[in-house]
Write a protein that holds these residues in place. Structure first.
Motif, PDB file in Angstrom:
ATOM      1  N   LEU A 144       0.825  -1.207   0.000  1.00  0.00           N
ATOM      2  CA  LEU A 144       0.000   0.000   0.000  1.00  0.00           C
ATOM      3  C   LEU A 144       0.859   1.256   0.000  1.00  0.00           C
ATOM      4  O   LEU A 144       0.570   2.229  -0.711  1.00  0.00           O
ATOM      5  N   GLY A 147       2.274   2.243  -3.337  1.00  0.00           N
ATOM      6  CA  GLY A 147       1.328   2.606  -4.372  1.00  0.00           C
ATOM      7  C   GLY A 147       0.835   1.450  -5.220  1.00  0.00           C
ATOM      8  O   GLY A 147       0.592   1.625  -6.417  1.00  0.00           O
ATOM      9  N   GLN A 148       0.663   0.273  -4.615  1.00  0.00           N
ATOM     10  CA  GLN A 148       0.154  -0.899  -5.338  1.00  0.00           C
ATOM     11  C   GLN A 148      -1.107  -1.424  -4.666  1.00  0.00           C
ATOM     12  O   GLN A 148      -1.140  -2.550  -4.167  1.00  0.00           O
ATOM     13  N   PRO A 149      -2.177  -0.627  -4.631  1.00  0.00           N
ATOM     14  CA  PRO A 149      -3.385  -1.044  -3.919  1.00  0.00           C
ATOM     15  C   PRO A 149      -4.072  -2.248  -4.542  1.00  0.00           C
ATOM     16  O   PRO A 149      -4.663  -3.066  -3.829  1.00  0.00           O
ATOM     17  N   ARG A 150      -4.017  -2.384  -5.866  1.00  0.00           N
ATOM     18  CA  ARG A 150      -4.685  -3.519  -6.497  1.00  0.00           C
ATOM     19  C   ARG A 150      -4.035  -4.831  -6.079  1.00  0.00           C
ATOM     20  O   ARG A 150      -4.726  -5.813  -5.790  1.00  0.00           O
ATOM     21  N   THR A 161     -12.041  -0.067  -0.160  1.00  0.00           N
ATOM     22  CA  THR A 161     -11.602   1.004  -1.067  1.00  0.00           C
ATOM     23  C   THR A 161     -10.834   2.107  -0.345  1.00  0.00           C
ATOM     24  O   THR A 161     -10.146   2.886  -0.991  1.00  0.00           O
ATOM     25  N   ASP A 243      -5.164   4.005  -2.779  1.00  0.00           N
ATOM     26  CA  ASP A 243      -4.008   4.455  -3.545  1.00  0.00           C
ATOM     27  C   ASP A 243      -3.382   5.712  -2.960  1.00  0.00           C
ATOM     28  O   ASP A 243      -2.436   6.254  -3.532  1.00  0.00           O
ATOM     29  N   ARG A 301     -11.700   9.706  -7.805  1.00  0.00           N
ATOM     30  CA  ARG A 301     -10.365   9.379  -7.291  1.00  0.00           C
ATOM     31  C   ARG A 301      -9.341  10.402  -7.773  1.00  0.00           C
ATOM     32  O   ARG A 301      -8.448  10.802  -7.010  1.00  0.00           O
ATOM     33  N   VAL A 318       0.587   9.362  -7.564  1.00  0.00           N
ATOM     34  CA  VAL A 318      -0.326   8.585  -6.734  1.00  0.00           C
ATOM     35  C   VAL A 318      -1.191   7.662  -7.577  1.00  0.00           C
ATOM     36  O   VAL A 318      -1.409   6.488  -7.226  1.00  0.00           O
ATOM     37  N   LEU A 319      -1.685   8.167  -8.703  1.00  0.00           N
ATOM     38  CA  LEU A 319      -2.613   7.410  -9.539  1.00  0.00           C
ATOM     39  C   LEU A 319      -1.910   6.507 -10.541  1.00  0.00           C
ATOM     40  O   LEU A 319      -2.562   5.718 -11.231  1.00  0.00           O
ATOM     41  N   ASP A 320      -0.585   6.641 -10.647  1.00  0.00           N
ATOM     42  CA  ASP A 320       0.214   5.843 -11.575  1.00  0.00           C
ATOM     43  C   ASP A 320      -0.208   6.084 -13.021  1.00  0.00           C
ATOM     44  O   ASP A 320      -0.367   5.154 -13.818  1.00  0.00           O
TER      45      ASP A 320
END
Length: 482
Positions: A144, A147-150, A161, A243, A301, A318-320
C-alpha cells in the motif's frame, strides 16, 4: 539424525507418587520444553524416555544413552514388547519402565505425555500461523505504501476502497503490539475485521480497511484504549482511498508529533472546531451528493488525489498515470462540475465534499460551487458560518491572519505569498509557524489548510489584505511602508 539433548539433572526418585502428582509434575515440565517433559517422564517411570521423530532421529532423550534403543523401538515396535510405545503426529514416544514401576503408572505417564506433546505442537502451529499472518500484514502495508493497492487487495481478498492509518510510538510499544493482536484479533480474512497491525521500525502501525463510509471507525476504539493503557503517543489520519495510503501515513505521522502520551490525535487537530462536527452529518451528506453526483468513480479518485497532494504532478504519481492524463481528467471534471478548479475556495469546498462522513446517496440534481459565500449556505447559515470561523481563528492577531489568508490563497506556496505580502520567505515561514502553534494545527495537512481557508475567507473584511498589513518598520518587510 537429530542431535540428542540431555534434559536437566534427574531429581531423586520418588518413593510413592499419586496419579495427581504424576499429572501435575508432567504438566509443569511441559510448560518449559519437550526435553523437560521427557526428562520428567523418565524420572516418574524410574527408567528412560525417548521422543523420536518419524525420520528416525532423536528429538530428546533421558538419559542420552537411551536414544538409539528408542529409535529402534519406534521403527520396529513389535520387537520391543517390554517398552511402552505411543505414536502421534510427527513423532513417537518410547518409555522403558523401571523394574518396580506399576503398569498403571506407566500407562498414565504415556497418555499424559502424548496429550501434552500434542498440545505443545498445537501451540507451536498457532504461533507459526500468527507469525506468518504478521509477516503478511507487513507485506501488505508495504504494498500500500509503495502505491500498489490492487495487488494489496488481491492478496487480502477484500473489496475495501479506503484506509485509515494509525501510527503509535512509546516505550511500551512492543507490549502494545501484542495487546492489539489479542484485543482486536486482526485478520486478513473476509469475515474478520479488516485491520492490519504491524511493527514498522520504532512504531506500531494499524491500518483499518473499509469502504467510503462503512466501518471507517471500527479500529479507533481499540487503538484509543491501547494508547491510553500503554501511554503511547498516537496519530490517526483521515480516511483516504487505498491508492493514497502513503499520504495517510504522512498525515498520521504528523498528527503523532503533536500528540501527548496516552492520547490519540487526529490529523486535522480541529476537534470541535472541525466542519465535520459543526455541520450536521445528514446535511453534509446531501450537499456532498449534490456536488459530486456528476463524477464517475475514476474522476472522483482523480479529484481527491489532486486536492490531497496539491498538484497534478504529485497526483499523477499517486494514480500511476501521466501528468498529462491527470490534467485532461481535471479539465473534464471542471466541465462536469461547472466549477473553476484553480480557485482555492472551490478547491477547499470540494475537499470538504469528498470528506463526507457517509456514502453519498444518489441524487437527481447537482449543486454548482461558487467562491461566494466561501462556506455554502446549504451547510451553515451566514451567521453560523461567521461564528464558526471566528472561533477557529480567534487566537490569531491581524498580521498573522492576513499572512495566513494570503498564503492559503496561494495554495500553501510560500514564495508567491511572501512576495505579495512584502515579506521575506524566512519571515513568512516564521509567521506560519506562529500560526500553527497558536492554533495547535498542522499546516502541512491539506484538510487543515482547506478548513482554515474557508474560515479565513468567511470572516475576511476589506481590511484583511496584504496592502493593509500593519507595518512595524525594520527589516521585517520588503518595500516601503504605506
Amino acid at each position: 539424525m537429530t542431535t540428542s539433548r540431555a534434559g536437566p539433572p534427574m531429581p531423586a526418585r520418588p518413593v510413592k507418587v499419586t496419579r495427581y502428582q504424576v499429572v501435575r509434575r508432567l504438566t509443569r515440565a511441559a510448560a518449559h520444553s519437550d526435553a523437560q517433559l521427557i526428562a520428567e517422564a523418565a524420572v516418574l517411570a524410574e527408567g528412560s524416555a525417548v521422543l523420536a521423530d518419524l525420520t528416525g532421529g532423536v528429538v530428546c532423550s533421558t538419559p542420552d544413552t537411551a536414544g538409539p534403543e528408542g529409535v529402534r523401538a519406534a521403527a520396529h515396535p513389535r520387537l520391543h514388547p517390554h517398552l511402552t510405545i505411543r505414536k502421534m503426529t510427527g513423532g513417537v514416544l518410547v518409555i522403558r519402565p523401571g523394574p518396580a514401576s506399576p503398569v498403571s503408572r506407566i500407562d498414565l505417564i504415556a497418555r499424559t505425555c502424548v496429550d501434552l506433546l500434542r498440545m505443545r505442537a498445537r501451540v507451536r502451529r498457532a504461533e507459526d500461523t500468527r507469525h506468518a499472518e504478521q509477516r503478511l500484514h507487513t507485506a501488505v502495508l508495504h504494498l500500500l505504501l509503495s502505491g500498489q493497492p490492487r495487488l494489496a487487495t488481491d492478496v487480502l481478498g477484500t473489496a475495501a476502497t479506503h484506509a485509515t492509518v494509525f501510527r503509535l510510538a512509546g516505550p511500551q510499544m512492543h507490549a502494545a503490539y501484542q495487546t492489539h493482536w489479542r484485543a482486536a484479533q486482526p485478520s486478513v480474512t473476509s469475515k474478520a475485521p479488516r485491520m492490519l497491525v504491524c511493527m514498522e521500525g520504532t512504531e506500531v502501525a494499524v491500518v483499518a480497511l473499509h469502504g467510503l463510509g462503512h466501518d471507517r471507525h471500527v479500529a479507533r476504539p481499540y487503538v484509543a484504549r491501547i494508547v491510553e493503557r500503554h501511554q503511547l503517543v498516537g496519530g490517526v489520519s483521515d480516511p483516504l482511498p487505498l491508492d493514497m495510503v502513503a499520504t495517510a501515513w504522512a498525515e498520521a505521522g504528523n498528527a503523532r508529533h503533536g500528540a501527548t502520551p496516552g492520547c490519540l490525535a487526529s490529523a486535522t487537530f480541529l476537534g470541535s472546531h472541525g466542519l465535520l462536527r459543526a455541520v450536521p452529518a445528514d446535511r453534509l451528506t446531501r450537499w456532498s451528493a449534490a456536488v459530486l453526483t456528476p463524477l464517475t468513480r475514476e474522476q472522483h479518485r482523480t479529484l481527491e488525489a489532486y486536492l490531497r497532494s496539491g498538484s497534478a504532478q504529485a497526483a499523477a504519481a499517486v494514480l500511476d498515470v501521466s501528468e498529462g492524463t491527470v490534467r485532461a481528467r481535471l479539465r473534464w471534471i471542471g466541465t462536469a462540475l461547472a466549477a473553476d478548479l484553480d480557485n482555492p475556495t472551490v478547491q477547499a469546498q470540494l475537499l470538504l465534499a469528498l470528506r463526507a462522513p457517509v456514502p453519498s446517496p444518489q441524487v437527481s440534481t447537482s449543486v454548482r460551487l461558487v467562491p461566494d459565500p466561501p462556506l455554502p449556505t446549504d451547510l451553515l447559515g451566514r451567521d453560523d458560518a461567521h461564528h464558526w470561523a471566528t472561533a477557529l481563528l480567534r487566537p490569531l492577531d491581524k498580521p498573522l491572519r492576513i499572512a495566513l489568508r494570503c498564503w492559503l490563497q496561494h495554495r500553501g506556496r510560500t514564495a508567491p505569498a511572501a512576495s505579495e505580502l512584502g515579506l521575506s520567505r524566512s519571515t513568512l515561514t516564521d509567521w506560519l509557524s506562529k500560526c500553527g502553534r497558536a492554533l495547535s494545527l498542522d499546516l502541512s495537512s491539506a484538510t487543515v489548510r482547506a478548513e482554515l481557508h474557508l474560515a479565513a475567507e468567511t470572516i475576511a473584511t476589506p481590511e484583511d489584505t496584504p496592502a493593509r498589513l500593519p507595518r512595524r518598520g525594520g527589516r521585517t518587510y520588503r518595500g516601503q511602508q504605506p
